[in-house]
Design a protein around this motif. Structure first.
Motif, short mmCIF file in Angstrom:
data_model
loop_
_atom_site.label_atom_id
_atom_site.label_comp_id
_atom_site.label_asym_id
_atom_site.label_seq_id
_atom_site.Cartn_x
_atom_site.Cartn_y
_atom_site.Cartn_z
N ASP A 1 1.62 5.11 7.24
CA ASP A 1 0.23 4.85 7.62
C ASP A 1 -0.74 5.32 6.54
OD1 ASP A 1 0.98 3.70 9.99
OD2 ASP A 1 0.61 5.48 11.22
N LYS A 2 -0.41 6.45 5.94
CA LYS A 2 -1.28 7.02 4.92
C LYS A 2 -1.39 6.12 3.71
CE LYS A 2 -1.75 11.20 2.08
NZ LYS A 2 -1.14 12.53 1.77
N CYS A 3 -0.28 5.48 3.33
CA CYS A 3 -0.28 4.66 2.12
C CYS A 3 -0.63 3.21 2.39
CB CYS A 3 1.09 4.74 1.44
SG CYS A 3 1.50 6.38 0.79
N PHE A 4 -0.17 2.65 3.49
CA PHE A 4 -0.34 1.23 3.73
C PHE A 4 -1.53 0.90 4.63
CE2 PHE A 4 3.91 1.26 2.07
CZ PHE A 4 4.04 0.04 1.43
N GLY A 5 -2.32 1.89 4.98
CA GLY A 5 -3.48 1.64 5.81
C GLY A 5 -4.73 1.27 5.03
N HIS A 6 -4.62 1.17 3.71
CA HIS A 6 -5.79 0.85 2.88
C HIS A 6 -6.12 -0.63 2.92
CE1 HIS A 6 -6.18 4.87 1.14
NE2 HIS A 6 -4.86 4.91 1.09
N ASP A 7 -7.29 -0.98 2.45
CA ASP A 7 -7.80 -2.34 2.58
C ASP A 7 -7.20 -3.32 1.59
OD1 ASP A 7 -9.44 -1.57 4.67
OD2 ASP A 7 -11.16 -1.16 3.36
N THR A 8 -6.83 -2.86 0.40
CA THR A 8 -6.36 -3.77 -0.65
C THR A 8 -4.99 -3.35 -1.17
OG1 THR A 8 -7.34 -2.50 -2.47
CG2 THR A 8 -8.77 -4.12 -1.35
N VAL A 9 -4.33 -4.30 -1.84
CA VAL A 9 -3.03 -4.01 -2.45
C VAL A 9 -3.18 -2.94 -3.52
CG1 VAL A 9 -1.12 -4.97 -3.78
CG2 VAL A 9 -2.19 -6.34 -1.99
N GLU A 10 -4.27 -3.02 -4.30
CA GLU A 10 -4.50 -2.03 -5.35
C GLU A 10 -4.60 -0.62 -4.77
OE1 GLU A 10 -6.37 -5.87 -6.94
OE2 GLU A 10 -6.06 -4.88 -5.01
N ALA B 1 -2.28 4.75 -3.62
CA ALA B 1 -1.89 5.79 -2.67
C ALA B 1 -0.43 6.16 -2.83
CB ALA B 1 -2.17 5.32 -1.24
N LEU B 2 0.42 5.17 -3.05
CA LEU B 2 1.85 5.44 -3.26
C LEU B 2 2.08 6.20 -4.56
CD1 LEU B 2 3.49 2.11 -2.05
CD2 LEU B 2 4.04 4.39 -1.20
N GLU B 3 1.35 5.84 -5.60
CA GLU B 3 1.48 6.56 -6.87
C GLU B 3 1.05 8.01 -6.72
OE1 GLU B 3 -0.82 4.11 -9.48
OE2 GLU B 3 0.96 3.05 -10.24
N GLU C 1 1.10 9.78 -3.92
CA GLU C 1 2.09 10.47 -3.10
C GLU C 1 3.35 10.74 -3.90
OE1 GLU C 1 2.72 12.29 0.52
OE2 GLU C 1 0.95 11.15 -0.10
N THR C 2 3.74 9.80 -4.75
CA THR C 2 4.94 9.97 -5.57
C THR C 2 4.77 11.12 -6.56
OG1 THR C 2 5.48 7.62 -5.41
CG2 THR C 2 6.48 8.84 -7.22
N SER C 3 3.61 11.22 -7.17
CA SER C 3 3.36 12.29 -8.15
C SER C 3 3.37 13.66 -7.49
CB SER C 3 2.02 12.06 -8.85
OG SER C 3 0.94 12.15 -7.93
N LYS C 4 2.97 13.71 -6.23
CA LYS C 4 2.93 15.00 -5.53
C LYS C 4 4.28 15.41 -4.96
CE LYS C 4 -0.42 13.85 -2.76
NZ LYS C 4 -1.45 13.91 -1.69
N THR C 5 5.05 14.44 -4.48
CA THR C 5 6.28 14.76 -3.75
C THR C 5 7.56 14.36 -4.46
OG1 THR C 5 6.29 12.64 -2.58
CG2 THR C 5 5.02 14.44 -1.59
N ASN C 6 7.47 13.41 -5.40
CA ASN C 6 8.67 12.85 -6.04
C ASN C 6 9.66 12.34 -5.00
OD1 ASN C 6 9.97 12.12 -8.44
ND2 ASN C 6 11.34 13.90 -8.32
N ASP C 7 9.13 11.85 -3.90
CA ASP C 7 9.95 11.38 -2.78
C ASP C 7 10.65 10.07 -3.15
OD1 ASP C 7 10.55 11.47 0.24
OD2 ASP C 7 9.72 9.46 -0.04
N ILE D 1 9.17 6.32 -4.35
CA ILE D 1 9.53 5.78 -5.66
C ILE D 1 10.08 4.36 -5.51
CG2 ILE D 1 11.10 6.02 -7.62
CD1 ILE D 1 10.91 9.05 -7.23
N SER D 2 11.02 4.16 -4.59
CA SER D 2 11.62 2.83 -4.41
C SER D 2 10.62 1.83 -3.87
CB SER D 2 12.84 2.92 -3.49
OG SER D 2 12.47 3.33 -2.19
N THR D 3 9.74 2.28 -2.97
CA THR D 3 8.73 1.38 -2.41
C THR D 3 7.74 0.95 -3.48
OG1 THR D 3 8.91 2.44 -0.23
CG2 THR D 3 6.91 1.17 -0.67
N LEU D 4 7.33 1.89 -4.32
CA LEU D 4 6.41 1.59 -5.41
C LEU D 4 7.04 0.61 -6.39
CD1 LEU D 4 3.61 2.28 -6.53
CD2 LEU D 4 4.67 4.19 -7.76
N ARG D 5 8.31 0.80 -6.68
CA ARG D 5 9.01 -0.10 -7.61
C ARG D 5 9.05 -1.52 -7.05
NH1 ARG D 5 13.90 -1.86 -7.16
NH2 ARG D 5 14.49 -0.19 -5.71
N ARG D 6 9.31 -1.66 -5.76
CA ARG D 6 9.35 -2.98 -5.14
C ARG D 6 8.01 -3.69 -5.25
NH1 ARG D 6 12.90 -5.10 -1.47
NH2 ARG D 6 14.91 -4.05 -1.29
#
Length: 355
Positions: free
Chosen positions: A220-229, A234-236, A238-244, A248-253
């Motif tokens: 919800d935190k990442c995909f609740g935004h208005d635009t794809v950008e 948001a994913l970038e 979150e990835t930089s903070k958690t290295n989850d 990472i895989s979702t961002l790559r897709r």
């Protein structure tokens, strides 16, 4: 009649430039004019088989070599079959299944318009839900262990809004045969009777610990935004903070997907939350035909080429970046079709409300 049918198919192919799609030519197009009428009819009939019992009918998609991928001719035959069955008061139950290991390549995709932000995640990344997740989300009604992934949809024609999907993972074909036998004996379209029949073969199923449905908060935190950008940003972050690994895989897709396709998909999902089923089907019909028309972009064809034909997994998207995707490009996918290609016509007046 058959000559008119052939001419209509050829005209449709010309209008949409389908002859330019190498993957379609490779897999299932043929020169209809070179075949006698009987050969055309026999070929189409064999691609959609029918099993009939006293009160039920089963349509079987029969192109296992291409995972039962639908062709225009198959769609026309299915429409003819469904119309005849719907108008037959002696048929109370209809099922559809696929021969071989697949139900229908691309035909079992479900649009999750009413799942807040999970629809955005699945629609933009192309990820799939397993049987347990489909049950949890309400996309499937029953789960049974078997060798087939999905059998369905099962439709009650007097209650066309009533849809049953049975999720059938690992090997146990005997149960599948029992389910089909039981459903074939039904002489009613009463949802409660169908429900009772399916419950006899249902198994309890639970979500895996790694299921994305356990990540609803971050989703919800990442995909609740208005635009794809904004979603990617948001994913970038979150990835930089958690290295989850999931981030990472979702961002790559997302970064591998068609930029235009991402924006069209997001708009479709957001609009679908406020539309009826009929409106959603018409909108997606427009999107599909606009996508293969190549008027704005060849990304659909390019994606199929990269993944299914050449299999180089290196598509060359046009436009190549999100910044270059204009609002007009996106809006085109939702615009009415040309006069030669009318909008999807649905038999709304034949349906009975079901709650």
């Amino acid at each position: 009649m058959m000559q008119r049918f052939k001419a209509a198919l050829l005209q449709r192919r010309n209008n949409l430039h389908i002859h330019s799609l190498r993957f379609l030519n490779q897999y299932h197009t043929r020169n209809l004019c070179s075949l006698p009428d009987t050969a055309i009819t026999d070929e189409v009939d064999n691609q959609v088989l029918v099993e009939g019992k006293a009160w039920s009918r089963t349509a079987i998609l029969n192109r296992p070599s291409v995972l039962n991928c639908l062709s225009t001719a198959m769609g026309a035959r299915l429409q003819k079959l469904y119309t005849s069955w719907e108008n037959n008061p002696d048929i109370g139950f209809v099922a559809m299944k696929g021969s071989g290991r697949a139900f229908c390549a691309g035909g079992d995709i479900v649009s999750l318009y009413h799942m807040i932000n999970a629809g955005e995640y699945l629609g933009l990344t192309g990820q799939k839900l397993n049987g347990a997740e489909m049950i949890s989300c309400g996309l499937a009604t029953h789960y049974a262990h078997s060798s087939v992934k999905i059998v369905g949809p099962f439709l009650c024609f007097n209650h066309l809004c009533c849809l049953y999907k049975i999720v059938l993972p690992p090997f146990f074909p005997q149960k599948l045969a029992l389910i089909e036998e039981q459903l074939g004996k039904l002489d009613t379209d009463d949802p409660s009777v169908i429900e009772t029949s399916l419950e006899k073969y249902s198994d309890l199923v639970y979500l895996d610990n790694i299921s994305v449905l356990h990540r609803i908060e971050i989703l919800d935190k990442c995909f609740g935004h208005d635009t794809v950008e904004e979603i990617i940003d948001a994913l970038e972050s979150e990835t930089s903070k958690t290295n989850d690994a999931w981030c990472i895989s979702t961002l790559r897709r997302l970064k591998e997907a068609s930029p235009l396709g991402l924006k069209v998909s997001l708009k479709s999902i957001r609009e679908g939350r406020f539309q009826t089923l009929d409106q959603c089907l018409i909108r997606e019909y427009r999107m599909s035909l606009q996508g293969i028309s190549n008027q704005v972009s060849r990304d659909f064809c390019e994606g199929v080429r990269a993944r299914m034909v050449d299999k180089d997994l290196a598509p060359k998207w046009n436009p190549p970046s999100l910044e270059q995707v204009s609002k007009d490009m996106v809006e085109h996918y939702f615009s009415p079709l040309s006069k030669s290609e009318p909008d999807l016509e649905l038999p709304t007046e034949l349906r009975e409300a079901f709650t």
